[in-house]
Scaffold this active site. Sequence first.
Site, PDB file in Angstrom:
ATOM      1  N   ASP A 151       0.838  -1.206   0.000  1.00 53.32           N
ATOM      2  CA  ASP A 151       0.000   0.000   0.000  1.00 53.32           C
ATOM      3  C   ASP A 151       0.873   1.256   0.000  1.00 53.32           C
ATOM      4  OD1 ASP A 151      -2.386   1.440   0.058  1.00 53.32           O
ATOM      5  OD2 ASP A 151      -2.538   1.399   2.235  1.00 53.32           O
ATOM      6  N   ARG A 195      -9.892  11.104 -11.947  1.00 52.14           N
ATOM      7  CA  ARG A 195      -9.194  11.099 -10.643  1.00 52.14           C
ATOM      8  C   ARG A 195      -8.701   9.708 -10.259  1.00 52.14           C
ATOM      9  NH1 ARG A 195     -12.086  12.451  -6.048  1.00 52.14           N
ATOM     10  NH2 ARG A 195     -14.159  12.289  -6.946  1.00 52.14           N
TER      11      ARG A 195
HETATM   12  C1  LIG Z   1       8.092  11.103  -6.295  1.00 54.86           C
HETATM   13  C2  LIG Z   1       7.346  11.932  -5.332  1.00 54.86           C
HETATM   14  C3  LIG Z   1       6.640  11.065  -4.350  1.00 54.86           C
HETATM   15  C4  LIG Z   1       5.994  11.933  -3.393  1.00 54.86           C
HETATM   16  C5  LIG Z   1       5.544  11.109  -2.259  1.00 54.86           C
HETATM   17  C6  LIG Z   1       5.902  11.807  -1.068  1.00 54.86           C
HETATM   18  C7  LIG Z   1       5.654  11.352   0.080  1.00 54.86           C
HETATM   19  C8  LIG Z   1       4.921  10.116   0.284  1.00 54.86           C
HETATM   20  C9  LIG Z   1       4.953   9.831   1.715  1.00 54.86           C
HETATM   21  C10 LIG Z   1       4.256   8.927   2.242  1.00 54.86           C
HETATM   22  C11 LIG Z   1       3.394   8.091   1.399  1.00 54.86           C
HETATM   23  C12 LIG Z   1       2.556   7.293   2.248  1.00 54.86           C
HETATM   24  C13 LIG Z   1       1.688   6.500   1.344  1.00 54.86           C
HETATM   25  C14 LIG Z   1       0.602   5.996   2.174  1.00 54.86           C
HETATM   26  C15 LIG Z   1      -0.332   5.219   1.344  1.00 54.86           C
HETATM   27  C16 LIG Z   1      -1.385   4.736   2.239  1.00 54.86           C
HETATM   28  C17 LIG Z   1      -2.687   5.089   1.642  1.00 54.86           C
HETATM   29  C18 LIG Z   1      -3.769   4.690   2.568  1.00 54.86           C
HETATM   30  O1  LIG Z   1      -3.644   3.796   3.330  1.00 54.86           O
HETATM   31  S1  LIG Z   1      -5.190   5.550   2.476  1.00 54.86           S
HETATM   32  C19 LIG Z   1      -6.161   4.794   3.767  1.00 54.86           C
HETATM   33  C20 LIG Z   1      -7.136   3.796   3.231  1.00 54.86           C
HETATM   34  N1  LIG Z   1      -8.087   4.419   2.374  1.00 54.86           N
HETATM   35  C21 LIG Z   1      -9.153   5.082   2.837  1.00 54.86           C
HETATM   36  O2  LIG Z   1      -9.395   5.185   4.017  1.00 54.86           O
HETATM   37  C22 LIG Z   1     -10.050   5.713   1.792  1.00 54.86           C
HETATM   38  C23 LIG Z   1     -11.520   5.621   2.168  1.00 54.86           C
HETATM   39  N2  LIG Z   1     -12.294   6.028   1.013  1.00 54.86           N
HETATM   40  C24 LIG Z   1     -12.575   7.316   0.763  1.00 54.86           C
HETATM   41  O3  LIG Z   1     -12.286   8.182   1.556  1.00 54.86           O
HETATM   42  C25 LIG Z   1     -13.244   7.633  -0.521  1.00 54.86           C
HETATM   43  O4  LIG Z   1     -13.926   6.520  -1.022  1.00 54.86           O
HETATM   44  C26 LIG Z   1     -12.229   8.111  -1.602  1.00 54.86           C
HETATM   45  C27 LIG Z   1     -11.181   7.045  -1.918  1.00 54.86           C
HETATM   46  C28 LIG Z   1     -11.552   9.392  -1.126  1.00 54.86           C
HETATM   47  C29 LIG Z   1     -12.994   8.425  -2.890  1.00 54.86           C
HETATM   48  O5  LIG Z   1     -14.060   9.252  -2.546  1.00 54.86           O
HETATM   49  P1  LIG Z   1     -14.497  10.442  -3.537  1.00 54.86           P
HETATM   50  O6  LIG Z   1     -15.793  10.936  -3.007  1.00 54.86           O
HETATM   51  O7  LIG Z   1     -13.411  11.418  -3.730  1.00 54.86           O
HETATM   52  O8  LIG Z   1     -14.682   9.701  -4.910  1.00 54.86           O
HETATM   53  P2  LIG Z   1     -15.983   9.029  -5.527  1.00 54.86           P
HETATM   54  O9  LIG Z   1     -16.651   8.148  -4.573  1.00 54.86           O
HETATM   55  O10 LIG Z   1     -16.772  10.122  -6.179  1.00 54.86           O
HETATM   56  O11 LIG Z   1     -15.322   8.122  -6.653  1.00 54.86           O
HETATM   57  C30 LIG Z   1     -14.588   8.706  -7.731  1.00 54.86           C
HETATM   58  C31 LIG Z   1     -14.549   7.651  -8.823  1.00 54.86           C
HETATM   59  O12 LIG Z   1     -13.816   6.503  -8.305  1.00 54.86           O
HETATM   60  C32 LIG Z   1     -14.653   5.324  -8.319  1.00 54.86           C
HETATM   61  N3  LIG Z   1     -14.378   4.550  -7.088  1.00 54.86           N
HETATM   62  C33 LIG Z   1     -14.338   4.994  -5.842  1.00 54.86           C
HETATM   63  N4  LIG Z   1     -14.054   4.001  -4.992  1.00 54.86           N
HETATM   64  C34 LIG Z   1     -13.931   2.903  -5.754  1.00 54.86           C
HETATM   65  C35 LIG Z   1     -13.649   1.540  -5.464  1.00 54.86           C
HETATM   66  N5  LIG Z   1     -13.412   1.128  -4.200  1.00 54.86           N
HETATM   67  N6  LIG Z   1     -13.587   0.665  -6.470  1.00 54.86           N
HETATM   68  C36 LIG Z   1     -13.806   1.075  -7.760  1.00 54.86           C
HETATM   69  N7  LIG Z   1     -14.066   2.360  -8.118  1.00 54.86           N
HETATM   70  C37 LIG Z   1     -14.151   3.242  -7.124  1.00 54.86           C
HETATM   71  C38 LIG Z   1     -16.085   5.870  -8.314  1.00 54.86           C
HETATM   72  O13 LIG Z   1     -16.968   4.934  -8.878  1.00 54.86           O
HETATM   73  C39 LIG Z   1     -15.927   7.117  -9.202  1.00 54.86           C
HETATM   74  O14 LIG Z   1     -15.839   6.677 -10.524  1.00 54.86           O
HETATM   75  P3  LIG Z   1     -16.562   7.493 -11.714  1.00 54.86           P
HETATM   76  O15 LIG Z   1     -15.957   8.865 -11.659  1.00 54.86           O
HETATM   77  O16 LIG Z   1     -16.195   6.727 -12.948  1.00 54.86           O
HETATM   78  O17 LIG Z   1     -18.007   7.467 -11.382  1.00 54.86           O
END
Ligand SMILES: CCCCC/C=C\C/C=C\CCCCCCCC(=O)SCCNC(=O)CCNC(=O)[C@H](O)C(C)(C)COP(=O)(O)OP(=O)(O)OC[C@H]1O[C@@H](n2cnc3c(N)ncnc32)[C@H](O)[C@@H]1OP(=O)(O)O
Length: 229
Positions: A151, A195
């Site tokens: 992740d 997105r």
């Molecule tokens: C080289 C430079 C590098 C720079 C990097 C620098 C530093 C990095 C340092 C650290 C990095 C750390 C990395 C950490 C990674 C860890 C990440 C995580 O763990 S995140 C925690 C877990 N996730 C969550 O808690 C997310 C919970 N979910 C949400 O909050 C929301 O669902 C969302 C993901 C924010 C999306 O919500 P939003 O309202 O914005 O979107 P929509 O619902 O409108 O959806 C948009 C679009 O996407 C489709 N969609 C959404 N979810 C899914 C799914 N699960 N499966 C399939 N499709 C999905 C949705 O249908 C929409 O599609 P469309 O537009 O076609 O209708």
Amino acid sequence: MLRSCAARLRTLGAPPARRPGLVWRLFSSEKVIHKDYGLPNPSWSKDLRLLFDQFMKKCEDGSWKRLPSYRQNPQIFKDFQTRFVDPRFAKEEQMSKAQQFTRSFEEGLGFEYVMFYNKAEKRMVCLFQSGLHLQGVPGYVHGGAIATIIDVTTGTCAIAEGIAMTANLNIDYKKPIPLCSVVVINCQITKTEGRKLFVSCAVQSVDEKTLHTEATALFIKLDPDKRLT
Ligand SMILES: CCCCC/C=C\C/C=C\CCCCCCCC(=O)SCCNC(=O)CCNC(=O)[C@H](O)C(C)(C)COP(=O)(O)OP(=O)(O)OC[C@H]1O[C@@H](n2cnc3c(N)ncnc32)[C@H](O)[C@@H]1OP(=O)(O)O
């Protein structure tokens, strides 16, 4: 393998080697040194050091870049915090003590890793050595720890395109990862749709003979006008 890991850990009582860190100036006289965890430390095995050196060579022509890594929230998340973190749930004082999960272990016991990024190829490689505190079944890395490092690697690859969160993570565990071994995590953005960022990922042994894990992830770039909670 376990014995060599324990031997490396015994050396950890020694004072840490001086290594470069990021200096953030708060006020003109106040300096906070942030240690860069993406650099070799005494717990790193020969395998990890060799791979690190190979990738540092690849950085020389500018095609690859080593990513520094800190315990505190990286600067890139400061704007995230202002926009998306609800102060009712996370008080400023608490947030200042928050740590990146993968960097919150004692040296050598948890996630030892360094990431390299290739911007042209939208590709991220993570060289990962698991520590003794990541055990699942005896002698092997816990599946949750594998999911975590996948992740973080796929997430960092996605975040290079803009602040995003994991919406979906699919993992196929094909062969267990021996505890304390080094693996290479290779991931790449395969498709972008609005997105949505689709990322594929493979976890292989250092000799590339064993495919330990395969994964696909979907990250969604955050909409600045939408609340998260
Ligand atoms: C080289 C430079 C590098 C720079 C990097 C620098 C530093 C990095 C340092 C650290 C990095 C750390 C990395 C950490 C990674 C860890 C990440 C995580 O763990 S995140 C925690 C877990 N996730 C969550 O808690 C997310 C919970 N979910 C949400 O909050 C929301 O669902 C969302 C993901 C924010 C999306 O919500 P939003 O309202 O914005 O979107 P929509 O619902 O409108 O959806 C948009 C679009 O996407 C489709 N969609 C959404 N979810 C899914 C799914 N699960 N499966 C399939 N499709 C999905 C949705 O249908 C929409 O599609 P469309 O537009 O076609 O209708």
